[in-house]
Scaffold this motif. Structure first.
Motif, PDB file in Angstrom:
ATOM      1  N   SER A  47     -40.750  23.717 -33.661  1.00 52.48           N
ATOM      2  CA  SER A  47     -41.210  24.090 -32.315  1.00 52.48           C
ATOM      3  C   SER A  47     -41.472  25.586 -32.179  1.00 52.48           C
ATOM      4  O   SER A  47     -41.478  26.104 -31.065  1.00 52.48           O
ATOM      5  CB  SER A  47     -40.176  23.659 -31.282  1.00 52.48           C
ATOM      6  OG  SER A  47     -38.916  24.255 -31.548  1.00 52.48           O
ATOM      7  N   HIS A  50     -38.407  27.953 -30.617  1.00 55.64           N
ATOM      8  CA  HIS A  50     -37.907  27.762 -29.246  1.00 55.64           C
ATOM      9  C   HIS A  50     -37.546  26.306 -29.042  1.00 55.64           C
ATOM     10  O   HIS A  50     -38.364  25.407 -29.276  1.00 55.64           O
ATOM     11  CB  HIS A  50     -38.976  28.188 -28.237  1.00 55.64           C
ATOM     12  CG  HIS A  50     -38.599  27.909 -26.833  1.00 55.64           C
ATOM     13  ND1 HIS A  50     -39.223  26.948 -26.074  1.00 55.64           N
ATOM     14  CD2 HIS A  50     -37.647  28.444 -26.031  1.00 55.64           C
ATOM     15  CE1 HIS A  50     -38.688  26.917 -24.869  1.00 55.64           C
ATOM     16  NE2 HIS A  50     -37.726  27.813 -24.831  1.00 55.64           N
ATOM     17  N   ASN A  52     -36.553  23.139 -26.683  1.00 54.55           N
ATOM     18  CA  ASN A  52     -36.562  22.543 -25.345  1.00 54.55           C
ATOM     19  C   ASN A  52     -35.473  21.472 -25.302  1.00 54.55           C
ATOM     20  O   ASN A  52     -35.536  20.475 -26.032  1.00 54.55           O
ATOM     21  CB  ASN A  52     -37.925  21.924 -25.032  1.00 54.55           C
ATOM     22  CG  ASN A  52     -38.959  22.979 -24.714  1.00 54.55           C
ATOM     23  OD1 ASN A  52     -38.756  23.811 -23.836  1.00 54.55           O
ATOM     24  ND2 ASN A  52     -40.069  22.968 -25.436  1.00 54.55           N
ATOM     25  N   GLN A  90     -40.638  32.916 -18.621  1.00 54.31           N
ATOM     26  CA  GLN A  90     -40.749  31.918 -19.685  1.00 54.31           C
ATOM     27  C   GLN A  90     -41.596  32.392 -20.871  1.00 54.31           C
ATOM     28  O   GLN A  90     -41.158  32.280 -22.029  1.00 54.31           O
ATOM     29  CB  GLN A  90     -41.302  30.605 -19.125  1.00 54.31           C
ATOM     30  CG  GLN A  90     -41.250  29.444 -20.088  1.00 54.31           C
ATOM     31  CD  GLN A  90     -39.828  29.012 -20.397  1.00 54.31           C
ATOM     32  OE1 GLN A  90     -38.945  29.136 -19.556  1.00 54.31           O
ATOM     33  NE2 GLN A  90     -39.598  28.514 -21.606  1.00 54.31           N
ATOM     34  N   GLU A  94     -40.159  32.903 -24.737  1.00 53.95           N
ATOM     35  CA  GLU A  94     -40.718  32.189 -25.878  1.00 53.95           C
ATOM     36  C   GLU A  94     -41.283  33.158 -26.908  1.00 53.95           C
ATOM     37  O   GLU A  94     -41.222  32.888 -28.119  1.00 53.95           O
ATOM     38  CB  GLU A  94     -41.791  31.213 -25.399  1.00 53.95           C
ATOM     39  CG  GLU A  94     -41.235  30.075 -24.556  1.00 53.95           C
ATOM     40  CD  GLU A  94     -42.315  29.109 -24.104  1.00 53.95           C
ATOM     41  OE1 GLU A  94     -43.489  29.301 -24.511  1.00 53.95           O
ATOM     42  OE2 GLU A  94     -42.007  28.164 -23.362  1.00 53.95           O
ATOM     43  N   THR A 112     -34.120  26.344 -24.046  1.00 53.29           N
ATOM     44  CA  THR A 112     -34.429  26.257 -22.615  1.00 53.29           C
ATOM     45  C   THR A 112     -34.036  24.885 -22.094  1.00 53.29           C
ATOM     46  O   THR A 112     -34.324  23.858 -22.729  1.00 53.29           O
ATOM     47  CB  THR A 112     -35.928  26.484 -22.361  1.00 53.29           C
ATOM     48  OG1 THR A 112     -36.279  27.807 -22.733  1.00 53.29           O
ATOM     49  CG2 THR A 112     -36.264  26.279 -20.890  1.00 53.29           C
ATOM     50  N   ASP A 114     -34.709  22.815 -18.694  1.00 54.50           N
ATOM     51  CA  ASP A 114     -35.388  22.745 -17.403  1.00 54.50           C
ATOM     52  C   ASP A 114     -34.594  21.854 -16.447  1.00 54.50           C
ATOM     53  O   ASP A 114     -33.937  20.900 -16.877  1.00 54.50           O
ATOM     54  CB  ASP A 114     -36.811  22.214 -17.581  1.00 54.50           C
ATOM     55  CG  ASP A 114     -37.657  22.422 -16.345  1.00 54.50           C
ATOM     56  OD1 ASP A 114     -37.653  21.537 -15.467  1.00 54.50           O
ATOM     57  OD2 ASP A 114     -38.307  23.473 -16.233  1.00 54.50           O
ATOM     58  N   LYS A 117     -34.869  18.111 -16.628  1.00 54.08           N
ATOM     59  CA  LYS A 117     -34.258  17.414 -17.760  1.00 54.08           C
ATOM     60  C   LYS A 117     -32.740  17.548 -17.787  1.00 54.08           C
ATOM     61  O   LYS A 117     -32.094  16.895 -18.616  1.00 54.08           O
ATOM     62  CB  LYS A 117     -34.826  17.951 -19.083  1.00 54.08           C
ATOM     63  CG  LYS A 117     -36.297  17.678 -19.276  1.00 54.08           C
ATOM     64  CD  LYS A 117     -36.756  18.194 -20.637  1.00 54.08           C
ATOM     65  CE  LYS A 117     -38.224  17.912 -20.868  1.00 54.08           C
ATOM     66  NZ  LYS A 117     -38.674  18.407 -22.196  1.00 54.08           N
TER      67      LYS A 117
END
Length: 334
Positions: A47, A50, A52, A90, A94, A112, A114, A117
């Motif tokens: 990724s 980074h 998620n 953000q 990143e 990160t 969010d 989530k």
């Protein structure tokens, strides 16, 4: 004697067994930590450095023991939240993660979570605003910390730029990380265009403007007044202290005025300098423009209009000072 000897042997055997079980558990936990490190290293490589996260991955990556450190950005990027600081920080975050990924160093991860989530994590941590950045130090290894609890990054004090976070990690957390800001081609083109325009003005326009500049005080008065306004608004303070453009208030709202007379944001300088400029222009209008009006009706109207502008702007300035410090004693209308 035989009984005592047997009891002693049994005790030693029991202690040995307990030590063996403890060593096995420690080794198992160490292997588990290494396994999690390898897992997240693989995910990070896919990724761009980074991660998620969702709630499960968040709990897993922050679980102790950790032979790595991790910064976790708690954010709310969905449009329905209207979190401008989240949108602003953000890409910077990143970019820092991508720069770190080039080193292929798995001792630290950038992640990160969010709100969409990980609502239960936000609720569990009693987070009422975003963004919030947490640094989890390693609990094992050469950089192990005696306190495994996360450390919160202060956006209002440190800033919203990638280099600000890199400096905070390096200085405050003793975690050396370098960040080289990508070359700003747009800024370079703008600067080059400005240089070319200035050169054209010098070559083609300056010879014709020489008489005007030397023969009138207006240009120098405007330059001097503009410099005084900008400097009195705190430009040098921002430049020396490296103040952030704005801050985050309760509920994630953007704040343009910092509390107290010893702090300020860059946006505050822009607003206050505009107010000072309007005050200066209204005073100039009352002193110069209005008296030169030959029509009595227009002259009287000019006095009323510019007096209202002057007093109303002064009242707004006092109100701003009171937002910074409620004990400020002066007010006019507001």
């Amino acid at each position: 004697m035989i009984v005592a000897r047997n009891i002693c042997r049994a005790s030693m055997a029991l202690c040995f067994a307990l030590l063996l079980v403890l060593a096995t558990q420690v080794n198992t936990k160490a292997n588990a930590a290494q396994g999690r490190q390898a897992k997240f290293a693989s995910l990070a490589s896919k990724s761009g450095g980074h991660l998620n996260l969702d709630a499960a991955l968040y709990n897993e990556i922050t679980m102790a023991p950790r032979n790595y450190s991790v910064t976790t950005l708690m954010t709310a990027l969905a449009s329905q939240f209207g979190c401008e600081p989240c949108q602003k920080f953000q890409p910077e975050y990143e970019a820092l993660a991508r720069g770190w990924a080039k080193k292929r160093d798995n001792s630290h991860f950038f992640a990160t979570l969010d709100f969409t989530k990980g609502k239960e994590i936000f609720k569990q941590m009693s987070l009422q605003h975003a963004p919030a950045l947490l640094y989890f130090p390693p609990t094992t290894g050469p950089r192990a910390s005696s306190d495994p609890s996360p450390i919160t990054y202060d956006f209002n004090r440190a800033g919203f730029e990638a280099e600000d976070l890199a400096a905070w990690l390096t200085k405050d957390q003793d975690f050396p990380i370098e960040y080289v800001k990508p070359f700003a081609w747009w800024t370079f083109l703008t600067f080059a265009t400005g240089i070319c325009s200035a050169g054209a003005l010098v070559v083609f326009v300056a010879p014709k403007m020489g008489g005007l500049i030397s023969g009138t005080k207006l240009v120098w008065e405007l330059v001097t007044l503009g410099t005084v306004i900008v400097m009195c608004s705190g430009y040098m303070w921002n430049h020396i202290r490296g103040a952030p453009y704005n801050g985050i208030g309760s509920g994630g709202r953007i704040e343009y005025f910092a509390g107290g007379f010893q702090n300020q944001f860059v946006a505050e300088t822009h607003i206050v300098s505009s107010i000072y400029a309007l005050l200066a222009f209204s005073m100039i209008a009352l002193i110069i423009f209005v008296p030169n009006q030959r029509d009595p009706v227009r002259q009287r109207a000019g006095v009323y209009v510019w007096s209202v502008v002057f007093l109303g702007t002064f009242s707004l300035l006092f109100a701003i000072f009171r937002t910074k410090n409620p004990s400020y004693p002066f007010r006019l209308f507001l």
